[in-house]
Design an enzyme around this catalytic site. Structure first.
Site, short mmCIF file in Angstrom:
data_model
loop_
_atom_site.label_atom_id
_atom_site.label_comp_id
_atom_site.label_asym_id
_atom_site.label_seq_id
_atom_site.Cartn_x
_atom_site.Cartn_y
_atom_site.Cartn_z
N ARG A 162 1.49 9.06 -3.98
CA ARG A 162 2.92 9.53 -3.73
C ARG A 162 3.54 10.42 -4.99
O ARG A 162 3.10 10.29 -6.04
CB ARG A 162 3.73 8.23 -3.57
CG ARG A 162 3.39 7.18 -2.39
CD ARG A 162 3.82 6.21 -1.92
NE ARG A 162 3.56 5.36 -1.11
CZ ARG A 162 2.48 4.46 -1.03
NH1 ARG A 162 1.75 4.26 -2.14
NH2 ARG A 162 2.11 3.71 -0.07
N LYS A 187 3.22 1.14 -4.03
CA LYS A 187 4.07 0.11 -3.55
C LYS A 187 3.67 -1.15 -3.37
O LYS A 187 2.57 -1.64 -3.16
CB LYS A 187 4.72 0.48 -1.97
CG LYS A 187 5.46 1.68 -2.08
CD LYS A 187 6.00 2.08 -0.73
CE LYS A 187 7.05 3.13 -0.63
NZ LYS A 187 7.19 3.47 0.75
N HIS A 259 5.57 14.61 -0.40
CA HIS A 259 4.80 13.88 0.63
C HIS A 259 4.05 14.48 1.62
O HIS A 259 3.03 13.93 2.52
CB HIS A 259 5.95 13.00 1.18
CG HIS A 259 5.32 11.47 1.66
ND1 HIS A 259 5.17 10.64 0.57
CD2 HIS A 259 5.26 11.13 2.74
CE1 HIS A 259 5.08 9.59 1.14
NE2 HIS A 259 5.13 9.73 2.46
N ARG A 262 0.55 14.57 0.71
CA ARG A 262 0.03 13.28 1.00
C ARG A 262 -0.52 13.18 2.32
O ARG A 262 -1.80 12.86 2.62
CB ARG A 262 0.79 12.43 0.66
CG ARG A 262 0.64 11.02 1.11
CD ARG A 262 1.46 9.79 0.53
NE ARG A 262 1.45 8.32 1.11
CZ ARG A 262 0.73 7.67 0.54
NH1 ARG A 262 -0.11 7.81 -0.62
NH2 ARG A 262 0.83 6.46 0.96
N HIS A 285 -1.66 2.21 1.90
CA HIS A 285 -0.59 1.64 3.04
C HIS A 285 -0.84 -0.04 3.27
O HIS A 285 -1.97 -0.56 3.03
CB HIS A 285 -1.05 2.15 4.41
CG HIS A 285 -0.69 3.73 4.40
ND1 HIS A 285 -1.11 4.43 5.48
CD2 HIS A 285 0.17 4.24 3.75
CE1 HIS A 285 -0.56 5.67 5.42
NE2 HIS A 285 0.36 5.62 4.36
N TYR A 294 -0.76 9.58 12.01
CA TYR A 294 -1.63 10.71 11.64
C TYR A 294 -2.32 11.08 13.04
O TYR A 294 -2.68 12.25 13.32
CB TYR A 294 -2.49 10.59 10.53
CG TYR A 294 -1.74 10.18 9.19
CD1 TYR A 294 -0.92 11.19 8.76
CD2 TYR A 294 -2.06 9.10 8.65
CE1 TYR A 294 -0.23 10.73 7.52
CE2 TYR A 294 -1.16 8.79 7.27
CZ TYR A 294 -0.39 9.68 6.90
OH TYR A 294 0.27 9.63 5.87
#
Length: 332
Positions: A162, A187, A259, A262, A285, A294
């Site tokens: 990220r 995250k 992003h 990514r 994730h 995706y």
């Protein structure tokens, strides 16, 4: 009204006590909440003609907050998703207000009832291999910043980090040699290691040798030695996109952000047969279900599935309205 129930005191306690001590929120969360209330205080000052230190909790009622959310959409050109992020920060603060300043509970309940705005989910954007090659060839390797930018973009495309993870990388986070990888904290304070390809290792090794940074210093610094900001990262990407579009016209139709790089890695892994769980672990994730976006974006996967189906001609019955009311409803 007690001192603790004034807006400045509640706001200070919310950040210092609730976010930093009790919840131990990440620096990124605190920065996002800080920016929300900085924008809100500026808007309230202009609207109410009062200094932020003189504002009261009842003045931050739903009419003002609704006008503020509309303002950041219209004037600051924020998307509905960004608007919802700002509203989430405001909701978090007023949940704190409801617990620690019961005299303002009526205002807090009205604010907490404000709904998030729904928005259309567009297919994710990503780059093809030709577009990636054009972007990586754009930096001028005869200058220091060009070599830095090429190393940064190559690392971004290969690891899927990220934007905040890229700018937060320190020299000690890069491990070269046997089992080369990059460490980062994403995250939810999840730490992960991402392997590096041999071509990426060569570029990063050359850059770090030139960089000559200390272990705690940023891998990709500014000319003053500080870490790149998110805006600086986007500015750098836009600069090289201008040059890359001259060599690859298809880039002109795409808005490319960090992003998007990514997403490009995720689609590339999907094309090479990587499982959804592997992609989720690679990108950090929370759940493998997140990677389903995706699958929706991958036209090649859909085309392969379509190739295994056979078309069947199904007769479509015509609808004949029975009276003028049904005819009207059909026309809508």
């Amino acid at each position: 009204m007690t001192a603790i129930s004034t807006l400045p005191s509640l706001l200070q306690a919310f950040f210092m006590d609730r976010l930093m001590q009790q919840r131990q929120a990440s620096p990124h969360t605190i920065a996002s909440y800080r920016d929300t209330f900085r924008l809100l205080m500026q808007f309230a000052q202009q609207r109410l003609r009062k200094a932020p230190s003189n504002l009261t909790v009842p003045e931050l009622d739903t009419p003002l907050l609704g006008a503020f959310l509309d303002h950041i959409e219209r004037e600051r050109k924020n998307s509905a998703r960004s608007r919802n992020v700002r509203l989430a920060a405001i909701h978090s603060f007023f949940r704190y207000v409801a617990l620690h300043a019961p005299e303002h509970s009526a205002v807090a309940q009205r604010v907490l009832a404000m709904p998030s705005k729904r928005y259309s989910r567009c297919p994710i954007a990503f780059l093809t291999s030709v577009e990636v090659d054009a972007l990586l060839a754009a930096p001028d390797l005869t200058i220091w910043s060009g070599r830095r930018d090429r190393a940064l973009m190559m690392l971004a495309v290969q690891t899927g980090l990220r934007a905040a993870e890229l700018t937060g990388l320190r020299c000690e986070d890069i491990v070269l040699g046997a089992g080369a990888h990059v460490r980062c904290e994403g995250k939810g304070r999840k730490r992960r290691c991402t392997p590096l390809r041999k071509d990426t290792v060569r570029v990063i090794r050359t850059w770090l040798r030139e960089r000559q940074g200390q272990p705690c210093e940023p891998v990709f610094p500014t000319t003053r030695g500080t870490a790149l900001s998110h805006d600086a990262l986007q500015y750098m990407l836009d600069k090289h996109l201008t040059a890359a579009r001259r060599q690859c016209p298809s880039l002109a139709r795409k808005r490319v952000t960090p992003h998007v790089l990514r997403h490009t890695l995720a689609i590339n892994l999907l094309h090479h047969g990587a499982d959804q769980t592997v992609i989720a672990l690679w990108l950090g994730h929370e759940s493998p279900e997140t990677t389903s976006i995706y699958l929706h974006a991958d036209m090649q996967l859909k085309e392969r599935a379509l190739a295994h189906t056979t078309a069947k001609k199904i007769p479509t019955p015509r609808f004949r309205p029975s009276d003028h009311v049904m005819d009207f409803l059909k026309s809508l």
